[in-house]
Scaffold this motif. Sequence first.
Motif, PDB file in Angstrom:
ATOM      1  N   ASP A  46       0.838  -1.209   0.000  1.00 50.68           N
ATOM      2  CA  ASP A  46       0.000   0.000   0.000  1.00 50.68           C
ATOM      3  C   ASP A  46       0.868   1.253   0.000  1.00 50.68           C
ATOM      4  OD1 ASP A  46      -2.249  -1.623   0.061  1.00 50.68           O
ATOM      5  OD2 ASP A  46      -2.665  -1.279   2.192  1.00 50.68           O
ATOM      6  N   LEU A  47       1.930   1.250   0.789  1.00 50.17           N
ATOM      7  CA  LEU A  47       2.850   2.386   0.836  1.00 50.17           C
ATOM      8  C   LEU A  47       3.501   2.593  -0.526  1.00 50.17           C
ATOM      9  CD1 LEU A  47       4.406   4.580   2.412  1.00 50.17           C
ATOM     10  CD2 LEU A  47       6.002   2.776   3.134  1.00 50.17           C
ATOM     11  N   GLU A  48       3.972   1.509  -1.129  1.00 47.30           N
ATOM     12  CA  GLU A  48       4.586   1.609  -2.463  1.00 47.30           C
ATOM     13  C   GLU A  48       3.596   2.165  -3.478  1.00 47.30           C
ATOM     14  OE1 GLU A  48       7.901  -1.941  -2.496  1.00 47.30           O
ATOM     15  OE2 GLU A  48       5.790  -2.525  -2.689  1.00 47.30           O
ATOM     16  N   ASP A  49       2.365   1.697  -3.418  1.00 52.06           N
ATOM     17  CA  ASP A  49       1.330   2.202  -4.332  1.00 52.06           C
ATOM     18  C   ASP A  49       1.082   3.686  -4.111  1.00 52.06           C
ATOM     19  OD1 ASP A  49       1.050  -0.334  -5.407  1.00 52.06           O
ATOM     20  OD2 ASP A  49      -0.811  -0.796  -4.331  1.00 52.06           O
ATOM     21  N   GLU A  50       1.076   4.091  -2.860  1.00 51.69           N
ATOM     22  CA  GLU A  50       0.806   5.487  -2.521  1.00 51.69           C
ATOM     23  C   GLU A  50       1.912   6.416  -3.009  1.00 51.69           C
ATOM     24  OE1 GLU A  50      -1.270   8.686  -1.325  1.00 51.69           O
ATOM     25  OE2 GLU A  50      -2.025   6.629  -1.240  1.00 51.69           O
ATOM     26  N   ILE A  51       3.163   6.006  -2.830  1.00 49.01           N
ATOM     27  CA  ILE A  51       4.269   6.900  -3.211  1.00 49.01           C
ATOM     28  C   ILE A  51       4.746   6.661  -4.643  1.00 49.01           C
ATOM     29  CG2 ILE A  51       4.989   7.249  -0.826  1.00 49.01           C
ATOM     30  CD1 ILE A  51       7.318   5.356  -1.322  1.00 49.01           C
ATOM     31  N   GLY A  52       4.283   5.583  -5.255  1.00 53.17           N
ATOM     32  CA  GLY A  52       4.550   5.368  -6.674  1.00 53.17           C
ATOM     33  C   GLY A  52       5.899   4.768  -7.014  1.00 53.17           C
ATOM     34  N   VAL A  53       6.559   4.126  -6.065  1.00 52.22           N
ATOM     35  CA  VAL A  53       7.834   3.465  -6.340  1.00 52.22           C
ATOM     36  C   VAL A  53       7.914   2.146  -5.580  1.00 52.22           C
ATOM     37  CG1 VAL A  53       9.134   5.600  -6.773  1.00 52.22           C
ATOM     38  CG2 VAL A  53       9.083   4.646  -4.479  1.00 52.22           C
ATOM     39  N   SER A  54       8.709   1.222  -6.098  1.00 54.68           N
ATOM     40  CA  SER A  54       8.983  -0.025  -5.383  1.00 54.68           C
ATOM     41  C   SER A  54      10.082   0.232  -4.378  1.00 54.68           C
ATOM     42  CB  SER A  54       9.433  -1.113  -6.361  1.00 54.68           C
ATOM     43  OG  SER A  54       8.388  -1.473  -7.208  1.00 54.68           O
ATOM     44  N   LEU A  55       9.848  -0.148  -3.140  1.00 51.90           N
ATOM     45  CA  LEU A  55      10.825   0.052  -2.078  1.00 51.90           C
ATOM     46  C   LEU A  55      11.699  -1.176  -1.864  1.00 51.90           C
ATOM     47  CD1 LEU A  55       8.435   1.850   0.421  1.00 51.90           C
ATOM     48  CD2 LEU A  55      10.201   2.895  -1.030  1.00 51.90           C
ATOM     49  N   PHE A  56      11.186  -2.340  -2.252  1.00 53.15           N
ATOM     50  CA  PHE A  56      11.900  -3.594  -2.042  1.00 53.15           C
ATOM     51  C   PHE A  56      11.963  -4.422  -3.313  1.00 53.15           C
ATOM     52  CE2 PHE A  56      10.229  -2.783   2.280  1.00 53.15           C
ATOM     53  CZ  PHE A  56      11.405  -2.889   3.015  1.00 53.15           C
ATOM     54  N   ILE A  57      13.030  -5.193  -3.418  1.00 53.16           N
ATOM     55  CA  ILE A  57      13.103  -6.303  -4.360  1.00 53.16           C
ATOM     56  C   ILE A  57      12.757  -7.528  -3.535  1.00 53.16           C
ATOM     57  CG2 ILE A  57      14.610  -7.679  -5.848  1.00 53.16           C
ATOM     58  CD1 ILE A  57      16.334  -5.080  -6.115  1.00 53.16           C
ATOM     59  N   ARG A  58      11.722  -8.222  -3.929  1.00 43.37           N
ATOM     60  CA  ARG A  58      11.247  -9.381  -3.175  1.00 43.37           C
ATOM     61  C   ARG A  58      11.835 -10.652  -3.772  1.00 43.37           C
ATOM     62  NH1 ARG A  58       7.952  -5.145  -3.058  1.00 43.37           N
ATOM     63  NH2 ARG A  58       6.389  -4.922  -1.420  1.00 43.37           N
ATOM     64  N   HIS A  59      12.294 -11.552  -2.915  1.00 50.51           N
ATOM     65  CA  HIS A  59      12.780 -12.856  -3.351  1.00 50.51           C
ATOM     66  C   HIS A  59      12.400 -13.894  -2.305  1.00 50.51           C
ATOM     67  CE1 HIS A  59      16.207 -11.952  -0.665  1.00 50.51           C
ATOM     68  NE2 HIS A  59      16.239 -10.785  -1.264  1.00 50.51           N
ATOM     69  N   SER A  60      12.616 -15.151  -2.610  1.00 52.77           N
ATOM     70  CA  SER A  60      12.131 -16.228  -1.743  1.00 52.77           C
ATOM     71  C   SER A  60      12.740 -16.205  -0.347  1.00 52.77           C
ATOM     72  CB  SER A  60      12.381 -17.592  -2.392  1.00 52.77           C
ATOM     73  OG  SER A  60      13.765 -17.771  -2.632  1.00 52.77           O
ATOM     74  N   SER A  61      13.933 -15.642  -0.203  1.00 52.10           N
ATOM     75  CA  SER A  61      14.571 -15.640   1.118  1.00 52.10           C
ATOM     76  C   SER A  61      14.404 -14.322   1.870  1.00 52.10           C
ATOM     77  CB  SER A  61      16.056 -15.981   0.989  1.00 52.10           C
ATOM     78  OG  SER A  61      16.699 -15.037   0.159  1.00 52.10           O
ATOM     79  N   GLY A  62      13.657 -13.376   1.313  1.00 50.02           N
ATOM     80  CA  GLY A  62      13.441 -12.115   2.008  1.00 50.02           C
ATOM     81  C   GLY A  62      13.275 -10.949   1.061  1.00 50.02           C
ATOM     82  N   VAL A  63      13.726  -9.784   1.509  1.00 51.14           N
ATOM     83  CA  VAL A  63      13.611  -8.565   0.709  1.00 51.14           C
ATOM     84  C   VAL A  63      14.903  -7.761   0.803  1.00 51.14           C
ATOM     85  CG1 VAL A  63      11.094  -8.365   0.902  1.00 51.14           C
ATOM     86  CG2 VAL A  63      12.536  -7.296   2.637  1.00 51.14           C
ATOM     87  N   ASN A  64      15.173  -7.026  -0.272  1.00 51.99           N
ATOM     88  CA  ASN A  64      16.287  -6.076  -0.301  1.00 51.99           C
ATOM     89  C   ASN A  64      15.744  -4.733  -0.752  1.00 51.99           C
ATOM     90  OD1 ASN A  64      17.752  -8.860  -1.325  1.00 51.99           O
ATOM     91  ND2 ASN A  64      18.964  -7.665   0.101  1.00 51.99           N
ATOM     92  N   LEU A  65      16.290  -3.669  -0.192  1.00 56.39           N
ATOM     93  CA  LEU A  65      15.860  -2.334  -0.584  1.00 56.39           C
ATOM     94  C   LEU A  65      16.292  -1.998  -2.009  1.00 56.39           C
ATOM     95  CD1 LEU A  65      16.773  -0.380   2.653  1.00 56.39           C
ATOM     96  CD2 LEU A  65      14.472  -0.690   1.741  1.00 56.39           C
ATOM     97  N   THR A  66      15.418  -1.332  -2.730  1.00 57.04           N
ATOM     98  CA  THR A  66      15.791  -0.725  -4.001  1.00 57.04           C
ATOM     99  C   THR A  66      16.530   0.576  -3.683  1.00 57.04           C
ATOM    100  OG1 THR A  66      13.753   0.563  -4.107  1.00 57.04           O
ATOM    101  CG2 THR A  66      13.715  -1.636  -5.147  1.00 57.04           C
ATOM    102  N   LEU A  67      17.064   1.241  -4.679  1.00 60.12           N
ATOM    103  CA  LEU A  67      17.699   2.539  -4.451  1.00 60.12           C
ATOM    104  C   LEU A  67      16.679   3.524  -3.873  1.00 60.12           C
ATOM    105  CD1 LEU A  67      20.141   4.374  -4.612  1.00 60.12           C
ATOM    106  CD2 LEU A  67      19.546   4.855  -7.000  1.00 60.12           C
ATOM    107  N   ALA A  68      15.474   3.507  -4.424  1.00 60.10           N
ATOM    108  CA  ALA A  68      14.416   4.377  -3.893  1.00 60.10           C
ATOM    109  C   ALA A  68      14.094   3.997  -2.452  1.00 60.10           C
ATOM    110  CB  ALA A  68      13.159   4.270  -4.759  1.00 60.10           C
ATOM    111  N   GLY A  69      14.110   2.703  -2.143  1.00 58.85           N
ATOM    112  CA  GLY A  69      13.868   2.237  -0.786  1.00 58.85           C
ATOM    113  C   GLY A  69      14.933   2.717   0.178  1.00 58.85           C
ATOM    114  N   GLN A  70      16.181   2.706  -0.259  1.00 59.44           N
ATOM    115  CA  GLN A  70      17.275   3.197   0.583  1.00 59.44           C
ATOM    116  C   GLN A  70      17.109   4.679   0.885  1.00 59.44           C
ATOM    117  OE1 GLN A  70      20.771   2.155  -1.677  1.00 59.44           O
ATOM    118  NE2 GLN A  70      20.581  -0.015  -1.206  1.00 59.44           N
ATOM    119  N   ARG A  71      16.751   5.440  -0.129  1.00 61.64           N
ATOM    120  CA  ARG A  71      16.534   6.881   0.065  1.00 61.64           C
ATOM    121  C   ARG A  71      15.349   7.142   0.985  1.00 61.64           C
ATOM    122  NH1 ARG A  71      17.508   8.663  -6.194  1.00 61.64           N
ATOM    123  NH2 ARG A  71      19.788   8.570  -6.107  1.00 61.64           N
ATOM    124  N   PHE A  72      14.281   6.366   0.797  1.00 57.74           N
ATOM    125  CA  PHE A  72      13.095   6.529   1.626  1.00 57.74           C
ATOM    126  C   PHE A  72      13.402   6.158   3.076  1.00 57.74           C
ATOM    127  CE2 PHE A  72       8.738   5.460   3.058  1.00 57.74           C
ATOM    128  CZ  PHE A  72       8.100   6.635   2.697  1.00 57.74           C
TER     129      PHE A  72
END
Length: 88
Positions: A46-72
Amino acid sequence: MAAPFSTSIELRHLRYFVSAAEHGSFRKAGVALEVKETSISRSVRDLEDEIGVSLFIRHSSGVNLTLAGQRFLNRTRPALDQIREATV
């Protein structure tokens, strides 16, 4: 001119985002916050939809921040700290 702050972003969205970033996993964030993993995932989406960017790269073992996620994250942590200080 900056867009007005959206009232649909709630503190829990930010808390869940920060916890997921710190733990590298929605499941671990849910355990730490005593919240269902699905609630963490849904709130972050919902947060990603609201701000219009992906904050995480999702994978089977967890999540990693995108560059936008790091800035956020760099802006969200201090904001949550200020709110926490204001309420004590």
